[in-house]
Write a protein that holds these residues in place. Sequence first.
Motif, mmCIF file in Angstrom:
data_model
loop_
_atom_site.group_PDB
_atom_site.id
_atom_site.type_symbol
_atom_site.label_atom_id
_atom_site.label_comp_id
_atom_site.label_asym_id
_atom_site.label_seq_id
_atom_site.Cartn_x
_atom_site.Cartn_y
_atom_site.Cartn_z
ATOM 1 N N ALA A 28 2.819 26.436 -38.512
ATOM 2 C CA ALA A 28 3.924 25.587 -38.966
ATOM 3 C C ALA A 28 3.707 25.088 -40.387
ATOM 4 O O ALA A 28 4.672 24.794 -41.100
ATOM 5 N N ALA A 29 2.458 25.015 -40.818
ATOM 6 C CA ALA A 29 2.154 24.508 -42.165
ATOM 7 C C ALA A 29 2.525 25.503 -43.248
ATOM 8 O O ALA A 29 2.674 25.133 -44.420
ATOM 9 N N GLY A 30 2.663 26.774 -42.882
ATOM 10 C CA GLY A 30 3.083 27.779 -43.856
ATOM 11 C C GLY A 30 2.002 28.152 -44.848
ATOM 12 O O GLY A 30 0.799 28.013 -44.580
ATOM 13 N N GLN A 31 2.418 28.588 -46.037
ATOM 14 C CA GLN A 31 1.486 29.120 -47.027
ATOM 15 C C GLN A 31 0.537 28.065 -47.594
ATOM 16 O O GLN A 31 -0.567 28.394 -48.017
ATOM 17 N N GLN A 32 0.968 26.819 -47.619
ATOM 18 C CA GLN A 32 0.096 25.778 -48.166
ATOM 19 C C GLN A 32 -1.092 25.481 -47.268
ATOM 20 O O GLN A 32 -2.116 24.973 -47.700
ATOM 21 N N GLY A 33 -0.950 25.795 -45.997
ATOM 22 C CA GLY A 33 -2.043 25.596 -45.054
ATOM 23 C C GLY A 33 -2.111 24.183 -44.501
ATOM 24 O O GLY A 33 -1.403 23.280 -44.955
ATOM 25 N N ALA A 34 -2.947 24.011 -43.516
ATOM 26 C CA ALA A 34 -3.156 22.706 -42.874
ATOM 27 C C ALA A 34 -4.579 22.245 -43.147
ATOM 28 O O ALA A 34 -5.524 23.026 -43.080
ATOM 29 N N SER A 35 -4.726 20.971 -43.447
ATOM 30 C CA SER A 35 -6.044 20.420 -43.748
ATOM 31 C C SER A 35 -6.774 20.052 -42.457
ATOM 32 O O SER A 35 -6.162 19.914 -41.387
ATOM 33 N N LEU A 36 -8.068 19.870 -42.579
ATOM 34 C CA LEU A 36 -8.891 19.482 -41.437
ATOM 35 C C LEU A 36 -8.414 18.159 -40.866
ATOM 36 O O LEU A 36 -8.340 17.977 -39.640
ATOM 37 N N GLU A 37 -8.042 17.227 -41.721
ATOM 38 C CA GLU A 37 -7.590 15.920 -41.265
ATOM 39 C C GLU A 37 -6.255 16.016 -40.532
ATOM 40 O O GLU A 37 -6.044 15.351 -39.508
ATOM 41 N N GLU A 38 -5.357 16.856 -41.032
ATOM 42 C CA GLU A 38 -4.065 17.048 -40.359
ATOM 43 C C GLU A 38 -4.266 17.652 -38.971
ATOM 44 O O GLU A 38 -3.621 17.241 -37.997
ATOM 45 N N LEU A 39 -5.163 18.607 -38.871
ATOM 46 C CA LEU A 39 -5.434 19.243 -37.588
ATOM 47 C C LEU A 39 -6.101 18.272 -36.618
ATOM 48 O O LEU A 39 -5.781 18.252 -35.428
ATOM 49 N N ARG A 40 -6.997 17.452 -37.131
ATOM 50 C CA ARG A 40 -7.676 16.462 -36.287
ATOM 51 C C ARG A 40 -6.677 15.458 -35.719
ATOM 52 O O ARG A 40 -6.747 15.081 -34.548
ATOM 53 N N ALA A 41 -5.711 15.062 -36.543
ATOM 54 C CA ALA A 41 -4.716 14.079 -36.108
ATOM 55 C C ALA A 41 -3.840 14.637 -34.985
ATOM 56 O O ALA A 41 -3.484 13.916 -34.044
ATOM 57 N N VAL A 42 -3.493 15.916 -35.074
ATOM 58 C CA VAL A 42 -2.649 16.527 -34.055
ATOM 59 C C VAL A 42 -3.431 16.765 -32.768
ATOM 60 O O VAL A 42 -2.941 16.506 -31.665
ATOM 61 N N LEU A 43 -4.669 17.257 -32.901
ATOM 62 C CA LEU A 43 -5.467 17.560 -31.723
ATOM 63 C C LEU A 43 -6.052 16.314 -31.062
ATOM 64 O O LEU A 43 -6.466 16.344 -29.906
ATOM 65 N N ARG A 44 -6.108 15.203 -31.835
ATOM 66 C CA ARG A 44 -6.626 13.932 -31.319
ATOM 67 C C ARG A 44 -8.050 14.072 -30.778
ATOM 68 O O ARG A 44 -8.365 13.657 -29.661
#
Length: 255
Positions: free
Chosen positions: A19-35
């Motif tokens: 969903a983040a597309g070409q810019q990618g997803a950061s470690l912090e963004e992924l941590r927030a979603v996965l909790r």
Amino acid sequence: MSGTQSLERAFLLLRVIAAAGQQGASLEELRAVLRCSQATVYRLLQYLRRQGFVRGAQQRGCYVLGYELFALGAQAGNASALRERARPVLLRLAQRFGDTFFLLVADGHQVLCLDMLAGELPVQSYSGAVGGRIPMGVGQASQVLLAWLGRTARNEILAHNAATLRLDYGLEIERIIASLPSVRRLGYASGLVDKRLPGYTGLAVPILASDGQPLGALSCALARPRMTDTRRQALAQAMQDEARRLVIALGEQGA
């Protein structure tokens, strides 16, 4: 963390990165979603990276999908050679009419865009791109797929999607069901106007196996003013002819 939980988190992580597309997803963004902890997310990322499912983005510290997913997707998307055989069909239709054409298939409660070929004029579409998904019930491809499904399966799908269809698209399932007898009689669907893309319309025809079950649908999208009665009839005839030829080609390959 159990194996099942790790697997669920890995799949969620891939969806968030996609969903983040070409810019990618950061470690912090992924941590927030996965909790979960940063260490857990990092461990999952490293495993997926070793398998080729994830790679580093141009922006340092961000992640995008890896090429291994593309390789797997190409194989999964070509089940029964449908995508491969349909590609020339989409090309011929796009060249003839100048519109954007799609190959879509039913996937559970959703419709999946297996392939598309853009025409001369830019359009907006529900699926957006190859691999895009929309709730079953939205768009003309959904109509033809639902029209040739058994009543029990159709009703279960629409009941499951009812809230999304009503809230996000302004579509009531009773209105969708009422349109299906006409779709079967005509052999094509022209779509129902909804609040998401009211300025666009299209046409879809089913790709029917020898037993009458829908293998998928050919669909097109164009701005509503361009859909004259003459154009609708020409599109319907050409797409129905192509769908029949496609089924014959698939049968010959399987023989």
